[in-house]
Scaffold this motif. Structure first.
Motif, PDB file in Angstrom:
ATOM      1  N   PHE A  76       0.828  -1.214   0.000  1.00 12.24           N
ATOM      2  CA  PHE A  76       0.000   0.000   0.000  1.00 12.24           C
ATOM      3  C   PHE A  76       0.862   1.264   0.000  1.00 12.24           C
ATOM      4  O   PHE A  76       0.691   2.157  -0.837  1.00 12.24           O
ATOM      5  N   ASN A  77       1.806   1.332   0.921  1.00 13.62           N
ATOM      6  CA  ASN A  77       2.602   2.558   1.044  1.00 13.62           C
ATOM      7  C   ASN A  77       3.670   2.652  -0.034  1.00 13.62           C
ATOM      8  O   ASN A  77       3.977   3.747  -0.515  1.00 13.62           O
ATOM      9  N   GLY A  78       4.214   1.509  -0.430  1.00 12.33           N
ATOM     10  CA  GLY A  78       5.164   1.496  -1.544  1.00 12.33           C
ATOM     11  C   GLY A  78       4.474   1.890  -2.835  1.00 12.33           C
ATOM     12  O   GLY A  78       4.992   2.681  -3.632  1.00 12.33           O
ATOM     13  N   GLY A  79       3.260   1.371  -3.039  1.00 13.70           N
ATOM     14  CA  GLY A  79       2.476   1.749  -4.220  1.00 13.70           C
ATOM     15  C   GLY A  79       2.148   3.230  -4.196  1.00 13.70           C
ATOM     16  O   GLY A  79       2.236   3.922  -5.210  1.00 13.70           O
ATOM     17  N   GLY A  80       1.794   3.743  -3.025  1.00 11.53           N
ATOM     18  CA  GLY A  80       1.497   5.171  -2.898  1.00 11.53           C
ATOM     19  C   GLY A  80       2.700   6.028  -3.254  1.00 11.53           C
ATOM     20  O   GLY A  80       2.571   7.051  -3.928  1.00 11.53           O
ATOM     21  N   HIS A  81       3.873   5.589  -2.821  1.00  8.33           N
ATOM     22  CA  HIS A  81       5.104   6.338  -3.130  1.00  8.33           C
ATOM     23  C   HIS A  81       5.402   6.271  -4.640  1.00  8.33           C
ATOM     24  O   HIS A  81       5.699   7.292  -5.267  1.00  8.33           O
ATOM     25  N   ILE A  82       5.283   5.105  -5.220  1.00  9.44           N
ATOM     26  CA  ILE A  82       5.523   4.943  -6.666  1.00  9.44           C
ATOM     27  C   ILE A  82       4.542   5.801  -7.467  1.00  9.44           C
ATOM     28  O   ILE A  82       4.925   6.554  -8.365  1.00  9.44           O
ATOM     29  N   ASN A  83       3.248   5.672  -7.141  1.00  8.03           N
ATOM     30  CA  ASN A  83       2.210   6.337  -7.939  1.00  8.03           C
ATOM     31  C   ASN A  83       2.308   7.857  -7.861  1.00  8.03           C
ATOM     32  O   ASN A  83       2.197   8.549  -8.873  1.00  8.03           O
ATOM     33  N   HIS A  84       2.527   8.384  -6.643  1.00  3.55           N
ATOM     34  CA  HIS A  84       2.591   9.846  -6.520  1.00  3.55           C
ATOM     35  C   HIS A  84       3.869  10.400  -7.127  1.00  3.55           C
ATOM     36  O   HIS A  84       3.850  11.464  -7.757  1.00  3.55           O
ATOM     37  N   SER A  85       4.977   9.688  -6.964  1.00  2.00           N
ATOM     38  CA  SER A  85       6.236  10.144  -7.572  1.00  2.00           C
ATOM     39  C   SER A  85       6.073  10.255  -9.087  1.00  2.00           C
ATOM     40  O   SER A  85       6.595  11.181  -9.716  1.00  2.00           O
ATOM     41  N   PHE A  86       5.328   9.314  -9.657  1.00  2.00           N
ATOM     42  CA  PHE A  86       5.044   9.338 -11.100  1.00  2.00           C
ATOM     43  C   PHE A  86       4.114  10.502 -11.445  1.00  2.00           C
ATOM     44  O   PHE A  86       4.363  11.271 -12.380  1.00  2.00           O
ATOM     45  N   PHE A  87       3.050  10.625 -10.678  1.00  2.00           N
ATOM     46  CA  PHE A  87       1.981  11.598 -10.964  1.00  2.00           C
ATOM     47  C   PHE A  87       2.515  13.025 -11.044  1.00  2.00           C
ATOM     48  O   PHE A  87       2.190  13.774 -11.980  1.00  2.00           O
ATOM     49  N   TRP A  88       3.357  13.422 -10.080  1.00  2.00           N
ATOM     50  CA  TRP A  88       3.854  14.817 -10.065  1.00  2.00           C
ATOM     51  C   TRP A  88       4.601  15.144 -11.363  1.00  2.00           C
ATOM     52  O   TRP A  88       4.578  16.280 -11.818  1.00  2.00           O
ATOM     53  N   THR A  89       5.274  14.152 -11.913  1.00  2.00           N
ATOM     54  CA  THR A  89       6.125  14.438 -13.077  1.00  2.00           C
ATOM     55  C   THR A  89       5.346  14.566 -14.387  1.00  2.00           C
ATOM     56  O   THR A  89       5.888  15.062 -15.364  1.00  2.00           O
ATOM     57  N   ILE A  90       4.109  14.117 -14.406  1.00  2.00           N
ATOM     58  CA  ILE A  90       3.357  14.213 -15.678  1.00  2.00           C
ATOM     59  C   ILE A  90       2.383  15.384 -15.669  1.00  2.00           C
ATOM     60  O   ILE A  90       1.549  15.511 -16.558  1.00  2.00           O
ATOM     61  N   LEU A  91       2.512  16.253 -14.660  1.00  2.00           N
ATOM     62  CA  LEU A  91       1.680  17.460 -14.606  1.00  2.00           C
ATOM     63  C   LEU A  91       2.550  18.689 -14.855  1.00  2.00           C
ATOM     64  O   LEU A  91       3.756  18.662 -14.615  1.00  2.00           O
ATOM     65  N   ALA A  92       1.915  19.753 -15.325  1.00  2.00           N
ATOM     66  CA  ALA A  92       2.617  21.016 -15.573  1.00  2.00           C
ATOM     67  C   ALA A  92       1.592  22.146 -15.540  1.00  2.00           C
ATOM     68  O   ALA A  92       0.404  21.914 -15.777  1.00  2.00           O
ATOM     69  N   PRO A  93       2.055  23.360 -15.235  1.00  2.00           N
ATOM     70  CA  PRO A  93       1.115  24.484 -15.215  1.00  2.00           C
ATOM     71  C   PRO A  93       0.358  24.613 -16.540  1.00  2.00           C
ATOM     72  O   PRO A  93       0.885  24.255 -17.602  1.00  2.00           O
ATOM     73  N   VAL A  94      -0.864  25.142 -16.457  1.00  2.00           N
ATOM     74  CA  VAL A  94      -1.704  25.332 -17.639  1.00  2.00           C
ATOM     75  C   VAL A  94      -0.912  26.033 -18.738  1.00  2.00           C
ATOM     76  O   VAL A  94      -0.194  26.993 -18.469  1.00  2.00           O
ATOM     77  N   SER A  95      -1.040  25.543 -19.931  1.00  2.00           N
ATOM     78  CA  SER A  95      -0.440  26.093 -21.143  1.00  2.00           C
ATOM     79  C   SER A  95       1.093  26.018 -21.176  1.00  2.00           C
ATOM     80  O   SER A  95       1.734  26.640 -22.004  1.00  2.00           O
ATOM     81  N   THR A  96       1.685  25.213 -20.281  1.00  2.00           N
ATOM     82  CA  THR A  96       3.129  24.967 -20.409  1.00  2.00           C
ATOM     83  C   THR A  96       3.428  23.509 -20.735  1.00  2.00           C
ATOM     84  O   THR A  96       4.545  23.171 -21.087  1.00  2.00           O
ATOM     85  N   GLY A  97       2.423  22.653 -20.595  1.00  2.00           N
ATOM     86  CA  GLY A  97       2.651  21.225 -20.825  1.00  2.00           C
ATOM     87  C   GLY A  97       2.619  20.824 -22.282  1.00  2.00           C
ATOM     88  O   GLY A  97       2.881  19.676 -22.620  1.00  2.00           O
ATOM     89  N   GLY A  98       2.303  21.801 -23.154  1.00  2.00           N
ATOM     90  CA  GLY A  98       2.296  21.524 -24.582  1.00  2.00           C
ATOM     91  C   GLY A  98       1.185  20.573 -24.992  1.00  2.00           C
ATOM     92  O   GLY A  98       0.254  20.301 -24.224  1.00  2.00           O
ATOM     93  N   THR A  99       1.280  20.094 -26.189  1.00  2.00           N
ATOM     94  CA  THR A  99       0.329  19.096 -26.682  1.00  2.00           C
ATOM     95  C   THR A  99       1.137  17.940 -27.246  1.00  2.00           C
ATOM     96  O   THR A  99       2.337  18.056 -27.461  1.00  2.00           O
ATOM     97  N   LEU A 100       0.458  16.856 -27.450  1.00  2.00           N
ATOM     98  CA  LEU A 100       1.116  15.686 -28.021  1.00  2.00           C
ATOM     99  C   LEU A 100       1.452  16.015 -29.478  1.00  2.00           C
ATOM    100  O   LEU A 100       0.565  16.351 -30.253  1.00  2.00           O
ATOM    101  N   SER A 101       2.716  15.937 -29.820  1.00  2.00           N
ATOM    102  CA  SER A 101       3.085  16.362 -31.170  1.00  2.00           C
ATOM    103  C   SER A 101       2.517  15.407 -32.218  1.00  2.00           C
ATOM    104  O   SER A 101       2.442  14.199 -32.014  1.00  2.00           O
ATOM    105  N   GLN A 102       2.096  16.013 -33.321  1.00  2.00           N
ATOM    106  CA  GLN A 102       1.414  15.269 -34.389  1.00  2.00           C
ATOM    107  C   GLN A 102       2.278  14.155 -34.959  1.00  2.00           C
ATOM    108  O   GLN A 102       1.780  13.161 -35.465  1.00  2.00           O
ATOM    109  N   SER A 103       3.591  14.343 -34.866  1.00  2.00           N
ATOM    110  CA  SER A 103       4.493  13.360 -35.469  1.00  2.00           C
ATOM    111  C   SER A 103       4.956  12.313 -34.463  1.00  2.00           C
ATOM    112  O   SER A 103       5.769  11.450 -34.785  1.00  2.00           O
TER     113      SER A 103
END
Ligand code: MN3
Length: 210
Positions: A76-103
């Motif tokens: 439970f706690n190891g999963g929580g650490h893994i999941n949150h460590s991942f989650f923070w890195t895939i977020l970014a302030p509005v309009s700075t995270g870009g979009t998925l490039s077409q190519s």
């Protein structure tokens, strides 16, 4: 205090300020989520691992029962650490995270496996909204079948337990949105698309397909 020596896990720093994800996620939620919830997973993981190593060091069959009893806390706690460590890195302030490039190869695979980006977005949003109780919604990569899959996990179970490598994940525990959205989980999940860091998500995918 934990008895663990040497390898205590640490709370990672956020790659942005606590108020950087406003107005999608408030500073209040980010502070609680990172400094209280994630910190608690780290602390409880370290405590459980400390007890585990202590039991293991006895090299006594009686201590094996103690080790088995600790497995749920480690998961439970190891999963929580893994999941949150991942989650923070895939977020970014509005309009700075870009979009998925077409190519990008990721977009190509999303279209192949889900029909279109819009269809993928709808399916993942629906999956997140439909989770009963606490859990996570995921886009994962299946290395064996070389394809993308949508999935959900309960509690803090890590996606890797399903044989999938996480590419994108959404925390739908109430602690992730309740102060801002109350019971409106759907609104939270629909809005979180505005703060995804697509460059980081593409990097996760590029690593996963190696
Ligand atoms: Mn959380």
């Amino acid at each position: 205090m934990t008895e663990l020596t040497g390898t205590n896990y640490q709370l990672p720093n956020l790659p942005y300020a606590y108020n950087a994800l406003e107005p999608i996620i408030s500073e209040k939620i980010m502070k609680l989520h990172h400094l209280k919830h994630h910190q608690a997973y780290v602390d409880n993981l370290n405590t459980a691992l400390g007890k585990y190593h202590q039991a293991e060091s006895k090299k006594d069959v009686g201590a094996v029962a103690d080790m088995i009893a600790l497995q749920q806390a480690i998961k439970f706690n190891g999963g929580g650490h893994i999941n949150h460590s991942f989650f923070w890195t895939i977020l970014a302030p509005v309009s700075t995270g870009g979009t998925l490039s077409q190519s990008s190869e990721l977009l190509e695979m999303i279209v192949r496996d889900f029909g279109s980006f819009e269809e993928f977005k709808k399916k993942l949003t629906d999956a997140c909204v439909g989770i009963q109780g606490s859990g996570w919604g995921w886009l994962g990569y299946n290395k064996n079948l070389k394809r993308l899959e949508l999935s959900t996990t309960a509690n803090q179970d890590p996606l890797s337990a399903q044989g999938l490598t996480p590419i994108l994940g959404v925390d739908v525990w109430e602690h992730a949105y309740y102060f801002d959205y109350e019971n409106r989980r759907k609104e939270y999940v629909e809005k979180i698309w505005q703060i995804f860091n697509w460059k980081a998500i593409e990097e996760k995918f590029d690593k996963a397909i190696l």
